[in-house]
Design a protein around this motif. Sequence first.
Motif, PDB file in Angstrom:
ATOM      1  N   TRP A   1      61.264   4.540   5.876  1.00  0.00           N
ATOM      2  CA  TRP A   1      60.157   3.386   6.399  1.00  0.00           C
ATOM      3  C   TRP A   1      58.648   3.235   5.558  1.00  0.00           C
ATOM      4  O   TRP A   1      57.912   3.635   6.207  1.00  0.00           O
TER       5      TRP A   1
ATOM      6  N   GLU B   1      56.678   6.865   9.438  1.00  0.00           N
ATOM      7  CA  GLU B   1      57.735   7.537   8.948  1.00  0.00           C
ATOM      8  C   GLU B   1      57.684   8.887   8.880  1.00  0.00           C
ATOM      9  O   GLU B   1      58.437   9.653   9.099  1.00  0.00           O
TER      10      GLU B   1
ATOM     11  N   LYS C   1      60.147  11.217  11.003  1.00  0.00           N
ATOM     12  CA  LYS C   1      60.991  12.265  10.521  1.00  0.00           C
ATOM     13  C   LYS C   1      60.725  13.891  11.305  1.00  0.00           C
ATOM     14  O   LYS C   1      61.564  14.090  11.814  1.00  0.00           O
TER      15      LYS C   1
END
Length: 196
Positions: free
Chosen positions: A130, A137, A141
């Motif tokens: 991303w 991101e 994650k």
Amino acid sequence: MLTFAAAVFFLMMTPGPGVLSTAGVGAAFGARVATRYVLGLFIGTNLVCIAIVSGVTAAILADDRLRTLLFFASIAYLTYLALRIAFAGSKVAFIERARPPGITGGILLQAINPKAYAVNTALFTGFGFWPQSFAVEMALKFLIVNAIWIPIHFSWLWLGIAVQRMNLARRTQRVINIAMAASMMIVVLLAALSQV
């Protein structure tokens, strides 16, 4: 994102101190007590991830003396656990204790677990998916890691309970102990090699 999820699954599924100890606590103390331990591991893993993402781990490990001290302390403790497993005799032990380790024990194990640092460093610093937003991101994650982490650890907990209930032959139990200890020592060896 799928590549990241696959990496999470395969890196977390391999035997390491967290999953082996989860199986051991499940075998020794049952599901209810082991769930508290898994909660501690969960908190500890997420603290490790936060330390990696925030740069705290990098700052601490920048001091060679502190890094060496922490490294040898981790290796010594994990070797001790592996030896206890290997020499537990003919009773499947994974890790044998008189009292359950609880939430604090799970947090502390992850704090010194070299596999937790190695795996999470690889996952959070690699596998970019991303590029538009670092924050998005990292949030994704964390969600993916935890969505995979939780069922894997509860699977190992179930495995520990199931193996204990099988009432296996003494020789088979001894072989399982040695295999689990060898798996943990492989993690220790890989951690040692990564420092060379």
